[in-house]
Design an enzyme around this catalytic site. Structure first.
Site, PDB file in Angstrom:
ATOM      1  N   TRP A 143       0.847  -1.211   0.000  1.00  0.00           N
ATOM      2  CA  TRP A 143       0.000   0.000   0.000  1.00  0.00           C
ATOM      3  C   TRP A 143       0.875   1.251   0.000  1.00  0.00           C
ATOM      4  CZ3 TRP A 143      -0.433   3.985   3.595  1.00  0.00           C
ATOM      5  CH2 TRP A 143      -1.517   4.851   3.405  1.00  0.00           C
ATOM      6  N   HIS A 144       2.022   1.176   0.710  1.00  0.00           N
ATOM      7  CA  HIS A 144       2.927   2.333   0.740  1.00  0.00           C
ATOM      8  C   HIS A 144       3.621   2.535  -0.603  1.00  0.00           C
ATOM      9  CE1 HIS A 144       2.404   1.902   5.119  1.00  0.00           C
ATOM     10  NE2 HIS A 144       2.729   3.174   5.179  1.00  0.00           N
ATOM     11  N   GLY A 145       3.831   1.440  -1.322  1.00  0.00           N
ATOM     12  CA  GLY A 145       4.458   1.565  -2.644  1.00  0.00           C
ATOM     13  C   GLY A 145       4.847   0.198  -3.173  1.00  0.00           C
TER      14      GLY A 145
END
Lengths: 452, 304
Positions: A309-311
């Site tokens: 989700w962060h990357g």
């Protein structure tokens, strides 16, 4: 437009004027909040509104269709999964694109990661019958794009935010007072602590070979405080603005560096995301109501999803894997149980060290950078030298981080014992504002979590 | 609601009082500082007069030794170079100096990315105003701030904001009683190695119109006041061409301003022993460089 830009401070009096609207003018209140939300969002990047509108339209109409399809379980399930794919499509596509085509320029709508999860949460709650379908399009639009939480959360649940937005009340004096206090603390943490510490952290990470291993280790510790102050500062600003409008949002932080285990840390850090992952990934996978090995697998998957989700980068995946395994180890060795006072400080320190290590991965642009950075800390560990970092900067970090820790200690241990009188609270707020003027980086920079 | 308004008014009153008092105290500390960068600034901008002023970025303050230049040129010299700053800052400083007296010579060490090129870390150029903020009540400085950012003008209504990020330095320099003898020169003692060579941010090689405007104003002011302006390009390690100075070379030629170019000088460019890092000379290199500059300057000053 950043929350710390001068344009935002022009809009703030309008928000305060909102609080003067008489009781009972609910439609006007909703229209006002929606107009401000959309105007602010468009000012950040006009094209992004397409993605916001897409997510809002799909989930609003999808939830209404779900109600009609409720008699046919198979049809309902198919419908739900179809809607989920359509809602997540922009987020997944835009997250994957930089990884797939690194040379292409990156466009990522502000807040896409946050409002998409919020919309998915609503869709899932309607599917499982945990919340009622919203028919009023104005209410739902406001739920998706309510401006304080639009760019970086907190991610709200439908049954906690929708009722407040559906019946917006005139804020009380106490709401405005608390809101202003949150706002001041948020700006202080961002402008004085996060941005000042961040300038030195960035300088060291950018040219780490120029600094000693001890300098680089210090930078990792400082980064923990930079990230916390930045995100907590943003959250407090969001909470403050919402509270001035009479709306209560969930707090994302509960003194995370007071945690005594990784599991405890995730009950205190980015609480809204942890809650979302627990409710919509971990529990649907089976949670802890399954075999031990399946439970461990569920934990690992949840943390990997958090990383992604962060990357979509290997560093974030490995960050998630590291934290997942750490939680599994704690569970297996029963280290996530409450501790005796004797070991309390030791466990806090160990937890901080583990989190600090994980944040090196989080901050690293690549795995090779991470390996080289760790190698430099271990094998070039000369004394602290901090060339090009002035005594003034060091003084500001010490004071800023000191104030942050004092605040956390008070909230953790002192808030029940020592009630702060309103006059003292006013003096503290005034001193914080003077601190912001004296030491704050006031160039209107962005928050770290806007990048996710 | 009435209680809230009262507490808000109390808060605003406390802020105004602290801001006013803080400004008063800090103005006093600044103007009476005897050591450190605060004292040097006060000497150059407000207290003393110097016949030769060196201006520019960190390459100015690390490369030119005023005490050595005084012996060679028999003139009083001060180094007003500021790390990470360029023409916008220097123009403001010049405005302050010229309100009191007119120096005979200004040596401007040119750093293209700060003085006329667009620089990736510039943002909205307000970073160049930071050294000028404590002096924002000065007419000339106010003009510069206003040209760059109206927002900064509003922010400087706060006395505490004027001293943003320099309060510890100002207090330290007031309390410490050790007068400086280097007149703004900041010696570096490291020696360049391959591993420790600094990386510079990428510079987009296109002109920044605000910076070029300020350079033009600076040239005009020097001409009007009869100041001998000399542009200089001090050495940088490992460079092969000085094409990046093409624009300033053209400006210097059009305005009959001497340009001393040591950027690719063979004595320095391949000798890491004279460098602290790729862009700054160490003390040994600065001594040699300053002597060479003085040799050229003597003839320029004599001609003028």
């Amino acid at each position: 437009m950043s929350f710390l830009s001068i344009q935002f401070w022009i809009i703030l009096p309008l928000i305060l004027l909102y609080s003067l609207l008489p009781d009972g003018k609910q439609t006007i209140r909703k229209l006002f909040l929606l107009t401000v939300s959309v105007a602010l969002y468009v000012s950040w990047n006009p094209i992004s509104i397409i993605f916001l509108a897409w997510v809002a339209a799909i989930t609003y109409s999808g939830a209404l269709f779900q109600e009609k399809a409720r008699e046919n379980e198979h049809k309902l399930k198919l419908h739900f999964w179809g809607l989920l794919i359509l809602t997540l499509l922009p987020l997944v596509t835009l997250k994957i694109r930089p990884a797939a085509c690194p040379s292409s320029s990156v466009f990522f709508p502000v807040g896409l990661s946050f409002f998409t999860l919020q919309a998915v949460g609503y869709l899932s709650d309607v599917y499982h019958g945990r919340t009622q379908t919203v028919r009023n399009i104005l209410d739902y639009s406001l739920f998706i794009c309510f401006f304080p939480q639009l760019s970086s959360g907190p991610i709200s649940k439908a049954n906690e935010l929708l009722p407040q937005l559906a019946n917006p009340k005139r804020p009380e004096a106490s709401d405005i007072g608390i809101g202003i206090k949150h706002l001041i603390w948020g700006i202080f943490l961002k402008a004085v602590v996060a941005d000042n510490v961040g300038a030195s952290v960035d300088a060291i990470y950018k040219n780490y070979l120029y600094y000693s291993g001890a300098d680089c280790l210090l930078a990792t510790i400082l980064y923990c405080f930079q990230l916390y102050a930045d995100f907590c500062g943003y959250t407090l600003i969001a909470l403050g603005l919402a509270r001035i409008c009479g709306i209560c949002l969930i707090d994302n932080f509960r003194q995370p560096y007071q945690a005594t285990s990784i599991s405890d840390f995730w009950r205190r850090w980015h609480i809204s995301l942890s809650r979302w992952l627990k409710d919509y990934i971990y529990i649907p996978l089976g949670g802890s109501r399954c075999s031990r090995s399946q439970n461990y697998m569920n934990l690992l998957i949840t943390f990997i999803v958090s990383g992604l989700w962060h990357g979509v980068k290997w560093t974030f995946v490995l960050w998630g894997v590291f934290l997942g395994f750490a939680c599994i180890l704690e569970k297996a060795l029963k280290l996530n149980q409450p501790v005796t006072p004797t070991f309390h400080l030791l466990r806090q320190l160990l937890t901080f060290c583990a989190i600090d290590f994980s944040f090196i991965l989080f901050r690293s642009p690549s795995i090779s950078f991470f390996k080289d950075y760790i190698r430099h800390i271990i094998f070039d560990f000369q004394s602290l030298s901090l060339p090009d970092i002035g005594k003034g900067a060091i003084f500001t970090w010490i004071i800023g981080i000191g104030i942050l820790i004092t605040r956390d200690l008070y909230l953790e241990y002192g808030v029940e014992r020592w009630k702060i009188k309103p006059v003292l609270s006013t003096i503290v707020s005034a001193l914080l504002i003077c601190g912001i003027l004296s030491f704050g980086v006031l160039s209107g920079g962005n928050f770290i979590y806007v990048n996710f | 609601m009435r209680k809230l308004v009262n507490y808000c008014l109390l808060g605003v009153f406390i802020i105004i009082c602290l801001d006013w008092l803080g400004g008063l105290v800090l103005d006093y500390f600044r103007s009476n500082a005897n050591s450190g960068p605060t004292a040097i600034q006060e000497d150059i901008y407000k207290r003393k007069e110097f016949e030769v002023i060196i201006m520019g970025s960190s390459r100015a303050c690390h490369h030119y030794i005023p005490t050595l230049m005084e012996k060679e040129l028999q003139m009083t010299v001060a180094n007003a170079g500021k790390e990470g700053n360029g023409i916008i800052t220097m123009y403001g400083i010049a405005e302050m100096i010229l309100q009191r007296y007119t120096p005979k010579v200004i040596i401007y060490d040119v750093t293209p990315e700060y003085d006329y090129l667009h620089y990736s870390e510039d943002g909205n150029l307000t970073r160049y105003l930071t050294p000028l903020l404590p002096y924002s009540k000065d007419k000339g400085v106010k003009k510069v701030i206003d040209k760059i950012s109206r927002t900064e003008c509003v922010k400087t209504l706060s006395n505490l904001y004027r001293y943003n990020s320099v309060i510890p330095t100002v207090i330290h320099d007031y309390l410490k009683n050790e007068s400086d003898t280097l007149r703004g020169y900041l010696p570096l003692y490291g020696v360049l190695s391959q591993v420790q060579g600094r990386t510079m941010s990428n510079t987009d090689y296109y002109m920044n119109p605000t910076k070029t405007d300020f350079l033009q104003y600076f040239v005009s002011v020097c001409k009007d006041k009869g100041i001998t302006l000399v542009f200089a390009a001090s050495p940088k390690f490992g460079v092969e061409s000085s094409d990046v100075f093409e624009w300033i070379h053209k400006l210097a030629t059009e305005n009959h301003i001497p340009l001393i170019n040591f950027y690719t000088d063979s004595l320095f460019v391949n000798n890491p022993n004279y460098f602290n890092d790729a862009v700054h000379l160490n003390n040994e290199g600065a001594i040699i460089f300053t002597s060479k500059v003085c040799n050229v300057l003597r003839s320029i000053v004599a001609e003028q």
